[in-house]
Design a protein around this motif. Structure first.
Motif, PDB file in Angstrom:
ATOM      1  N   VAL A 127      43.470  10.566  51.173  1.00  0.00           N
ATOM      2  CA  VAL A 127      43.132   9.265  50.592  1.00  0.00           C
ATOM      3  C   VAL A 127      42.353   8.441  51.614  1.00  0.00           C
ATOM      4  O   VAL A 127      42.522   8.602  52.825  1.00  0.00           O
ATOM      5  CB  VAL A 127      44.388   8.497  50.139  1.00  0.00           C
ATOM      6  N   ALA A 128      41.498   7.558  51.113  1.00  0.00           N
ATOM      7  CA  ALA A 128      40.655   6.738  51.984  1.00  0.00           C
ATOM      8  C   ALA A 128      40.199   5.501  51.232  1.00  0.00           C
ATOM      9  O   ALA A 128      40.130   5.502  49.994  1.00  0.00           O
ATOM     10  CB  ALA A 128      39.435   7.537  52.452  1.00  0.00           C
ATOM     11  N   ASP A 129      39.866   4.456  51.984  1.00  0.00           N
ATOM     12  CA  ASP A 129      39.281   3.261  51.370  1.00  0.00           C
ATOM     13  C   ASP A 129      37.762   3.398  51.372  1.00  0.00           C
ATOM     14  O   ASP A 129      37.035   2.491  51.779  1.00  0.00           O
ATOM     15  CB  ASP A 129      39.729   1.986  52.087  1.00  0.00           C
ATOM     16  N   ILE A 130      37.299   4.530  50.890  1.00  0.00           N
ATOM     17  CA  ILE A 130      35.886   4.876  50.964  1.00  0.00           C
ATOM     18  C   ILE A 130      35.113   4.244  49.819  1.00  0.00           C
ATOM     19  O   ILE A 130      35.611   4.141  48.690  1.00  0.00           O
ATOM     20  CB  ILE A 130      35.724   6.414  50.957  1.00  0.00           C
ATOM     21  N   ASP A 131      33.901   3.820  50.108  1.00  0.00           N
ATOM     22  CA  ASP A 131      33.016   3.254  49.101  1.00  0.00           C
ATOM     23  C   ASP A 131      32.207   4.416  48.502  1.00  0.00           C
ATOM     24  O   ASP A 131      31.215   4.864  49.078  1.00  0.00           O
ATOM     25  CB  ASP A 131      32.092   2.214  49.732  1.00  0.00           C
ATOM     26  N   ILE A 132      32.648   4.911  47.363  1.00  0.00           N
ATOM     27  CA  ILE A 132      32.021   6.068  46.734  1.00  0.00           C
ATOM     28  C   ILE A 132      30.570   5.759  46.349  1.00  0.00           C
ATOM     29  O   ILE A 132      29.691   6.637  46.451  1.00  0.00           O
ATOM     30  CB  ILE A 132      32.822   6.511  45.498  1.00  0.00           C
ATOM     31  N   ARG A 133      30.295   4.546  45.942  1.00  0.00           N
ATOM     32  CA  ARG A 133      28.918   4.190  45.565  1.00  0.00           C
ATOM     33  C   ARG A 133      27.984   4.285  46.769  1.00  0.00           C
ATOM     34  O   ARG A 133      26.867   4.792  46.669  1.00  0.00           O
ATOM     35  CB  ARG A 133      28.882   2.783  44.961  1.00  0.00           C
ATOM     36  N   ARG A 134      28.432   3.788  47.925  1.00  0.00           N
ATOM     37  CA  ARG A 134      27.607   3.881  49.134  1.00  0.00           C
ATOM     38  C   ARG A 134      27.422   5.327  49.556  1.00  0.00           C
ATOM     39  O   ARG A 134      26.339   5.723  50.017  1.00  0.00           O
ATOM     40  CB  ARG A 134      28.249   3.089  50.274  1.00  0.00           C
TER      41      ARG A 134
ATOM     42  N   PHE B   4      23.833   7.118  49.898  1.00  0.00           N
ATOM     43  CA  PHE B   4      23.444   7.799  51.131  1.00  0.00           C
ATOM     44  C   PHE B   4      22.945   9.209  50.830  1.00  0.00           C
ATOM     45  O   PHE B   4      21.908   9.637  51.358  1.00  0.00           O
ATOM     46  CB  PHE B   4      24.635   7.841  52.090  1.00  0.00           C
ATOM     47  N   HIS B   5      23.669   9.924  49.975  1.00  0.00           N
ATOM     48  CA  HIS B   5      23.255  11.287  49.626  1.00  0.00           C
ATOM     49  C   HIS B   5      21.867  11.286  48.992  1.00  0.00           C
ATOM     50  O   HIS B   5      21.019  12.123  49.339  1.00  0.00           O
ATOM     51  CB  HIS B   5      24.267  11.917  48.672  1.00  0.00           C
ATOM     52  N   ARG B   6      21.636  10.379  48.090  1.00  0.00           N
ATOM     53  CA  ARG B   6      20.343  10.337  47.394  1.00  0.00           C
ATOM     54  C   ARG B   6      19.213   9.913  48.328  1.00  0.00           C
ATOM     55  O   ARG B   6      18.054  10.256  48.110  1.00  0.00           O
ATOM     56  CB  ARG B   6      20.434   9.405  46.197  1.00  0.00           C
ATOM     57  N   SER B   7      19.547   9.192  49.387  1.00  0.00           N
ATOM     58  CA  SER B   7      18.512   8.668  50.273  1.00  0.00           C
ATOM     59  C   SER B   7      17.946   9.725  51.218  1.00  0.00           C
ATOM     60  O   SER B   7      16.784   9.639  51.617  1.00  0.00           O
ATOM     61  CB  SER B   7      19.064   7.503  51.099  1.00  0.00           C
TER      62      SER B   7
ATOM     63  N   PHE C 181      32.833  15.008  49.522  1.00  0.00           N
ATOM     64  CA  PHE C 181      31.495  15.595  49.556  1.00  0.00           C
ATOM     65  C   PHE C 181      30.650  15.102  48.380  1.00  0.00           C
ATOM     66  O   PHE C 181      31.177  14.758  47.319  1.00  0.00           O
ATOM     67  CB  PHE C 181      31.572  17.126  49.436  1.00  0.00           C
ATOM     68  N   VAL C 182      29.332  15.134  48.573  1.00  0.00           N
ATOM     69  CA  VAL C 182      28.380  15.042  47.465  1.00  0.00           C
ATOM     70  C   VAL C 182      27.460  16.251  47.586  1.00  0.00           C
ATOM     71  O   VAL C 182      26.887  16.490  48.660  1.00  0.00           O
ATOM     72  CB  VAL C 182      27.553  13.743  47.497  1.00  0.00           C
ATOM     73  N   PHE C 183      27.343  17.011  46.508  1.00  0.00           N
ATOM     74  CA  PHE C 183      26.533  18.225  46.509  1.00  0.00           C
ATOM     75  C   PHE C 183      25.480  18.162  45.411  1.00  0.00           C
ATOM     76  O   PHE C 183      25.767  17.742  44.288  1.00  0.00           O
ATOM     77  CB  PHE C 183      27.392  19.467  46.259  1.00  0.00           C
ATOM     78  N   SER C 184      24.287  18.589  45.735  1.00  0.00           N
ATOM     79  CA  SER C 184      23.280  18.847  44.713  1.00  0.00           C
ATOM     80  C   SER C 184      23.474  20.266  44.188  1.00  0.00           C
ATOM     81  O   SER C 184      24.133  21.095  44.820  1.00  0.00           O
ATOM     82  CB  SER C 184      21.876  18.665  45.296  1.00  0.00           C
ATOM     83  N   GLN C 185      22.886  20.563  43.040  1.00  0.00           N
ATOM     84  CA  GLN C 185      23.108  21.848  42.383  1.00  0.00           C
ATOM     85  C   GLN C 185      22.727  23.038  43.274  1.00  0.00           C
ATOM     86  O   GLN C 185      23.302  24.114  43.163  1.00  0.00           O
ATOM     87  CB  GLN C 185      22.321  21.907  41.080  1.00  0.00           C
ATOM     88  N   GLY C 186      21.767  22.838  44.166  1.00  0.00           N
ATOM     89  CA  GLY C 186      21.338  23.926  45.039  1.00  0.00           C
ATOM     90  C   GLY C 186      22.435  24.458  45.944  1.00  0.00           C
ATOM     91  O   GLY C 186      22.316  25.571  46.482  1.00  0.00           O
ATOM     92  N   VAL C 187      23.516  23.707  46.120  1.00  0.00           N
ATOM     93  CA  VAL C 187      24.629  24.171  46.956  1.00  0.00           C
ATOM     94  C   VAL C 187      25.263  25.429  46.366  1.00  0.00           C
ATOM     95  O   VAL C 187      25.786  26.274  47.103  1.00  0.00           O
ATOM     96  CB  VAL C 187      25.669  23.041  47.137  1.00  0.00           C
ATOM     97  N   PHE C 188      25.211  25.587  45.046  1.00  0.00           N
ATOM     98  CA  PHE C 188      25.805  26.776  44.440  1.00  0.00           C
ATOM     99  C   PHE C 188      25.158  28.069  44.956  1.00  0.00           C
ATOM    100  O   PHE C 188      25.787  29.120  44.952  1.00  0.00           O
ATOM    101  CB  PHE C 188      25.701  26.713  42.920  1.00  0.00           C
TER     102      PHE C 188
END
Length: 258
Positions: free
Chosen positions: A133-140, A144-147, A192-199
């Protein structure tokens, strides 16, 4: 956006609890840690989940199949094969979507993700562990991943020592005492945030944290999102007690929801 939660491990270092139930159902404040993780994501608008089941996965299935009846007052009319049930109160999870997938008893983390590929059309999608668990900002994190344009983002945290650290001179003089300081370096905290290419980096037998992430790093396709606030993984019975103490004292930083 789909969020994959790894729920299949044996949880051997928490045997006091996991002998009787899977680790994601071990409770903090009377609710499974899995519930807390899903609430973190739901608070940021991520309400579509895929759960990778393994060890005692049938208990997680039963938890969700009985969710409404266990949390609500209800009236049941007719005790035959097709009773009429009226629920008298609702809960904040009524709009969540949960896919429960058997990914094998001994499957490794990367293999579990690969086995649920058929349920994930989102690009990108999220993955996390079922015990942190974390107080993580999922939107940020998502921004970040998209940037950066890479295929994968992992969240890193600076671990905190469980013990005080003493700086000592050669002649035995104590220069400094630091109670539970940060340890040098950063560790993988999941989220994690993964794009489809990770598969393309996964197969049904792989350990996510080994070859797939190592290859992504070598290929320049892995970025780290630094989380500087609270994160805690429930790995041992001591961790279980600590997280429950925070919750019971009203000091749980990951409780972002009202």
């Amino acid at each position: 956006m789909k969020t994959v939660i790894l729920c299949g491990g044996l949880g051997t270092r928490l045997r006091q609890e996991t002998e009787f139930r899977p680790k994601p159902l071990v409770e903090i404040g009377g609710r499974p840690i899995l519930w807390h993780i899903m609430k973190i994501y739901a608070f940021h608008g991520c309400k579509d989940f895929v759960l990778c089941l393994g060890y005692k996965g049938e208990m997680i299935r039963q938890y969700f199949l009985n969710y409404q009846s266990m949390l609500s007052d209800f009236t049941i009319s007719g005790l035959g094969p097709n009773p009429s049930i009226i629920y008298h109160n609702t809960h904040d999870e009524h709009d969540l979507c949960v896919t429960l997938a058997d990914t094998g008893l001994e499957t490794n983390t990367g293999g579990r993700i690969k086995r649920v590929q058929k349920y994930i059309s989102d690009d990108p999608f999220m993955v996390t562990y079922g015990d942190g668990v974390a107080d993580i900002d999922i939107r940020r994190l998502l921004q970040f991943h998209r940037s950066h344009g890479k295929l994968a983002t992992l969240t890193t945290v600076r671990p905190v020592s469980r013990y005080g650290v003493i700086d000592i001179t050669p002649d035995g003089k104590v220069k400094q005492f630091r109670e539970k300081p940060y340890v040098d370096g950063w560790i993988n905290a999941g989220f994690f945030v993964f794009s489809q290419g990770v598969f393309d980096y996964l197969d049904e037998n792989c350990v996510l944290e080994r070859e797939p992430l190592e290859r992504l790093a070598r290929d320049g396709q892995l970025a780290a999102f630094r989380h500087e606030r609270f994160w805690y993984g429930m790995d041992t019975y001591r961790d279980f007690l600590y997280l429950n103490e925070l919750w019971d004292n009203g000091e749980a930083p990951w409780r972002l929801w009202p």
